[in-house]
Design a protein around this motif. Structure first.
Motif, short mmCIF file in Angstrom:
data_model
loop_
_atom_site.label_atom_id
_atom_site.label_comp_id
_atom_site.label_asym_id
_atom_site.label_seq_id
_atom_site.Cartn_x
_atom_site.Cartn_y
_atom_site.Cartn_z
N TRP A 42 0.86 -1.18 0.00
CA TRP A 42 0.00 0.00 0.00
C TRP A 42 0.89 1.22 0.00
O TRP A 42 1.55 1.49 0.99
N SER A 43 0.93 1.95 -1.12
CA SER A 43 1.75 3.16 -1.13
C SER A 43 0.90 4.31 -0.62
O SER A 43 -0.28 4.14 -0.35
N ILE A 44 1.53 5.47 -0.49
CA ILE A 44 0.80 6.61 0.06
C ILE A 44 -0.33 7.04 -0.88
O ILE A 44 -1.30 7.65 -0.47
N ILE A 45 -0.20 6.67 -2.16
CA ILE A 45 -1.20 7.08 -3.14
C ILE A 45 -2.31 6.05 -3.28
O ILE A 45 -3.48 6.37 -3.37
N ILE A 48 -2.10 -1.33 -3.57
CA ILE A 48 -1.56 -1.99 -4.76
C ILE A 48 -2.04 -3.43 -4.87
O ILE A 48 -2.69 -3.80 -5.83
N PHE A 256 6.30 7.73 5.26
CA PHE A 256 6.21 9.03 4.62
C PHE A 256 7.45 9.44 3.83
O PHE A 256 7.41 10.42 3.10
N LYS A 258 9.57 6.66 2.43
CA LYS A 258 9.65 5.57 1.46
C LYS A 258 8.27 5.23 0.94
O LYS A 258 8.11 4.34 0.12
N TYR A 259 7.25 5.92 1.42
CA TYR A 259 5.86 5.80 0.96
C TYR A 259 5.29 4.40 1.08
O TYR A 259 4.38 4.04 0.36
N ASN A 260 5.88 3.57 1.96
CA ASN A 260 5.38 2.21 2.11
C ASN A 260 4.46 2.16 3.33
O ASN A 260 4.84 1.71 4.41
N LEU A 261 3.23 2.61 3.15
CA LEU A 261 2.31 2.71 4.27
C LEU A 261 1.94 1.33 4.81
O LEU A 261 1.71 1.16 6.00
N THR B 79 7.22 14.92 1.46
CA THR B 79 6.15 14.26 2.21
C THR B 79 4.85 15.04 2.07
O THR B 79 3.79 14.49 1.81
N VAL B 82 3.51 14.91 -1.67
CA VAL B 82 2.89 13.63 -2.02
C VAL B 82 1.57 13.46 -1.29
O VAL B 82 0.55 13.08 -1.88
N ALA B 86 -2.17 13.17 -2.80
CA ALA B 86 -2.96 11.99 -2.43
C ALA B 86 -4.30 12.41 -1.85
O ALA B 86 -5.32 11.73 -2.04
N GLU B 103 10.84 9.32 -8.70
CA GLU B 103 10.00 8.83 -7.62
C GLU B 103 8.58 9.40 -7.73
O GLU B 103 7.59 8.68 -7.63
N LEU B 107 5.02 7.49 -8.46
CA LEU B 107 3.88 7.55 -7.55
C LEU B 107 2.64 8.11 -8.25
O LEU B 107 1.56 8.13 -7.67
N GLU B 388 13.64 4.81 -6.68
CA GLU B 388 14.02 4.63 -5.29
C GLU B 388 15.17 5.55 -4.87
O GLU B 388 15.78 5.33 -3.84
N GLY B 391 15.04 6.98 -1.31
CA GLY B 391 15.35 6.01 -0.27
C GLY B 391 16.83 5.68 -0.24
O GLY B 391 17.44 5.58 0.83
N ASP B 394 18.73 8.47 1.42
CA ASP B 394 18.61 8.38 2.89
C ASP B 394 19.63 7.39 3.45
O ASP B 394 20.33 7.68 4.42
N ILE B 429 8.12 -1.00 -3.47
CA ILE B 429 6.72 -0.98 -3.87
C ILE B 429 6.53 0.01 -5.01
O ILE B 429 5.44 0.15 -5.54
N LEU B 430 7.60 0.70 -5.40
CA LEU B 430 7.51 1.64 -6.52
C LEU B 430 7.93 0.92 -7.79
O LEU B 430 9.11 0.88 -8.12
#
Lengths: 293, 431
Positions: A42-45, A48, A256, A258-261, B79, B82, B86, B103, B107, B388, B391, B394, B429-430
């Motif tokens: 589940w991404s922030i958008i 999936i 927030f 890595k957007y991996n909610l 943050t 995005v 959203a 990125e 998204l 990515e 990430g 980071d 997940i991207l």
């Protein structure tokens, strides 16, 4: 009689409704939604795909999860005993009859009312190397060392625990102080007539009387310490490297940055289960001990 | 019983009315025929001032459009961006670093500029752009932004101190020997000849700037990249990564040219407590407005063979809208073109305008150092377009920080980084 009670209950609804709606919307619903999220990529958008327990499996094998959980636990281990003992000592001082009683109470409690960003910037100002207050003071009294209070992996923890202590110990102190004032005077009088020393008064009357409130403080403190996040984020940002990053910050970054909610929600549930077990253990210990006395 | 019901009804009515109000407010502005654009930026310091001047000039010359410049905190900017999109509250136009765009595209935040151009018929001349930058803003053959600048990582020096140490040549350029020894020798001479309270080199002990220096030195050795060409795994060149990191670490620990854990390394250079510093060209405006600071700017010394540096680029992006409004899109694109065409104003902050038509304007050429910067801009090593990268960056900064504070050896830190990048790309997940 019965009718009246029911109509009374109905009358209460409009008054309860606003809070109830807000509570369900912003507390209960996100908790349920979070559980659902933890089973998805589940991404922030967007949602999936459903992946079942994969996130949970990933959590168990994620060294960063365990490292940051350990950091938080470390903080709990250091901060909880110091926080409880210092609060007790301060409460005893503030309870002593003296001209400065009001000053003591105010001074110990004052930092508690400041916001986390204020105390963090104060801390940075005090702890900075070369020009900070503490290091300048050290130089003034002839100690020519340059400790890096925020950049040394061990010293950073000392600083964070110290700052948190200064900031929040006042609240625990107030709880102890209230309990101290609840101890009936006749107990002390009776003991004095029997010739008890001050130490015996403290050991046999004050301390046992404080145990119930002490347990509550311990429970609250463990839960509060496990939630540590904001002051670390602002003072060291989890650094140097990730050596002070607590679990909540890791969850925040996962969700927030890595957007991996989905995975962030999973780790929140991991923390939730740990806190639940700790609370149950503590409450159990409390009731079994309470049964004896 | 009836009264109870009335109370209940009233409270429900009140509740729904208050929520209705909050959604009605936002549309009232456009009723006057004036288009209001929400513009999100992440600038601070001098950058923020110059961008505000451009926005003010635009608002003055375009009576039908009002651009609302929302200055957001840079550390949490992406943050916010995005989650804003959203939540269905996208800005009409926003700033993004070029390295963050893969990125954002992944998204689903970015709308292709070509679509907006087709719809609005606003003419954008892509040939006018610096092609090195433009190339990095294109994915899958489509334009996703209008680049406004490049901001490379450069070296600043205090002319007074270098002169005192005899390290300035006749034309006022620093005398730095070739290779690692040449640069170390330069710093050693500074250390010997400077007053005790002036450091040879001012740089933070963590975070962005030592990372940028490491990036420059890594690519100076001819390294290919951080991730593989197919973007599936780490392509970290261990030997080169370690060599670059060890060189920087020694500046703190071995030769002690950089004092450790400086609270504010900008301030140290600004108050003339350091002879050189390295950071992005955006600091130029700040130094220039500092009284009594006689400074020069130059490329990062070529230490390991190739003249390469770190750099990034600010881009104007058009986040996807829930209900796209062609009028607003046209206005947003017109604003973006205006920012492009006034690159000479933006250059005052230190940036190199991406639109090369600005390079010949007298307002640009009269600014000092900028001619040098346009050359530096073409030596920037941009990262590969992986979604990515945020990430990965980071992780890089976290692991490099442990090297800079002496707690982890470069060998171990990069081994960890290598695993982290591979895991991240594998579990991404991207996709």
């Amino acid at each position: 009689m019965r009718n009246k009670r029911i109509s009374g209950n109905i009358k209460a609804i409009p008054f309860l409704l606003p809070f109830f709606v807000v509570y369900v919307l912003f507390t209960i619903w996100p908790i349920i939604k979070g559980l659902q999220m933890s089973f998805y990529d589940w991404s922030i958008i967007k949602k999936i795909r459903f992946i079942g327990l994969e996130n949970y499996a990933q959590m168990l094998h994620d060294p960063d999860f365990w490292a940051s959980l350990w950091h938080t636990t470390l903080f709990v281990l250091f901060s909880t005993p110091t926080m409880v003992i210092l609060a007790l000592v301060l409460a005893l001082l503030a309870n002593k009859k003296s001209k400065l009683q009001a000053f003591y109470r105010g001074a110990y409690f004052l930092p508690t009312i400041l916001s986390v960003s204020v105390i963090s910037y104060l801390a940075i100002f005090m702890l900075q190397p070369y020009s900070g207050f503490i290091n300048s003071f050290l130089h003034l009294i002839g100690i020519h060392a340059e400790p890096f209070w925020m950049a040394g992996p061990h010293l950073a923890w000392v600083s964070i625990v110290g700052v948190t202590l200064w900031w929040t110990v006042g609240f625990n102190m107030i709880l102890f102080l209230a309990a101290l004032q609840d101890i009936p005077d006749y107990m002390y009088e009776a003991a004095k007539i029997d010739g008890a020393t001050r130490w015996q008064l403290f050991w046999n009357i004050t301390l046992p009387q404080l145990i119930p409130v002490g347990r509550i403080i311990l429970l609250l403190q463990v839960l509060a310490s496990y939630k540590i996040f904001a002051q670390i984020m602002l003072i060291t940002n989890g650094g140097p490297g990730t050596s002070t990053r607590p679990i909540i910050q890791y969850i925040y970054q996962t969700g927030f940055h890595k957007y991996n909610l989905g995975y962030a929600a999973t780790m929140s549930y991991g923390l939730f289960v740990i806190l639940l077990i700790l609370s149950i253990l503590q409450l159990k210990g409390q009731t079994s001990q309470g049964g004896e006395s | 019983m009836k009264r109870v019901f009335v109370v209940l009804l009233c409270s429900i009515a009140l509740f729904s009315f208050s929520t209705a109000c909050s959604t009605a407010g936002s549309t009232s502005e456009s009723a006057k025929g004036k288009i209001t654009l929400q513009y999100w930026t992440l600038f601070g310091g001098g950058d923020a001032e110059y961008m505000q001047q451009i926005v003010d000039k635009f608002n003055k010359t375009h009576p039908n459009i009002h651009v609302n410049n929302m200055q957001l905190d840079s550390t949490q900017y992406y943050t916010k961006l995005v989650s804003g999109v959203a939540a269905g509250r996208s800005p009409d136009v926003a700033i993004s670093h070029i390295t963050m765009m893969p990125e954002l595209e992944n998204l689903g935040i970015l709308s292709p500029v070509d679509d907006i151009i087709n719809e609005t018929k606003v003419n954008v001349k892509w040939d006018d752009f610096n092609q090195n930058i433009l190339k990095s803003s294109i994915f899958n053959g489509e334009h996703y932004s209008l680049p406004i600048d490049t901001h490379p990582f450069v070296m600043f020096y205090n002319k007074k101190y270098l002169k005192e140490a005899g390290l300035l040549d006749a034309s006022g350029n620093p005398i730095i020997g070739k290779g690692p020894d040449g640069f170390l020798n330069f710093l050693q001479q500074l250390k010997e000849k400077l007053p005790d309270d002036v450091a040879p080199f001012s740089l933070s002990n963590g975070g962005d700037d030592p990372y940028r220096l490491w990036w420059a030195l890594y690519f100076q050795q001819g390294a290919e990249g951080i991730v593989s060409k197919d973007l599936q795994r780490s392509a970290l060149d261990m030997d080169k990564a370690i060599k670059a990191a060890q060189f920087i670490k020694d500046l703190y620990f071995k030769q002690k040219f950089i004092p450790r854990n400086i609270a504010d390394f900008y301030q140290m250079f600004q108050t003339q407590k350091a002879a050189i510093t390295m950071t992005g060209v955006w600091a130029t405006g700040t130094w220039a407005s500092t009284k009594g600071l006689d400074f020069g700017a130059m490329n990062i010394p070529n230490i390991f063979g190739k003249q390469v540096t770190w750099g990034d680029s600010h881009n104007l992006i058009f986040p996807v809208q829930k209900n796209p409004d062609p009028k607003k899109q046209k206005a947003a694109l017109e604003f973006a073109k205006f920012v492009e065409e006034n690159g000479q104003m933006w250059a005052q902050a230190g940036h190199v305008p991406a639109n090369t038509t600005n390079w010949d304007k007298p307002d640009f050429t009269k600014l000092p150092y900028r001619k040098e910067y346009t050359k530096v801009a073409s030596t920037v090593a941009f990262p590969r377009q992986t979604a990515e990268f945020g990430g990965i960056k980071d992780f890089m900064m976290e692991d490099l920080d442990t090297i800079w504070n002496g707690s982890v050896s470069p060998e171990r830190a990069f081994k960890k980084l290598n695993n982290q990048i591979n895991d991240l790309l594998k579990n991404s997940i991207l996709k």
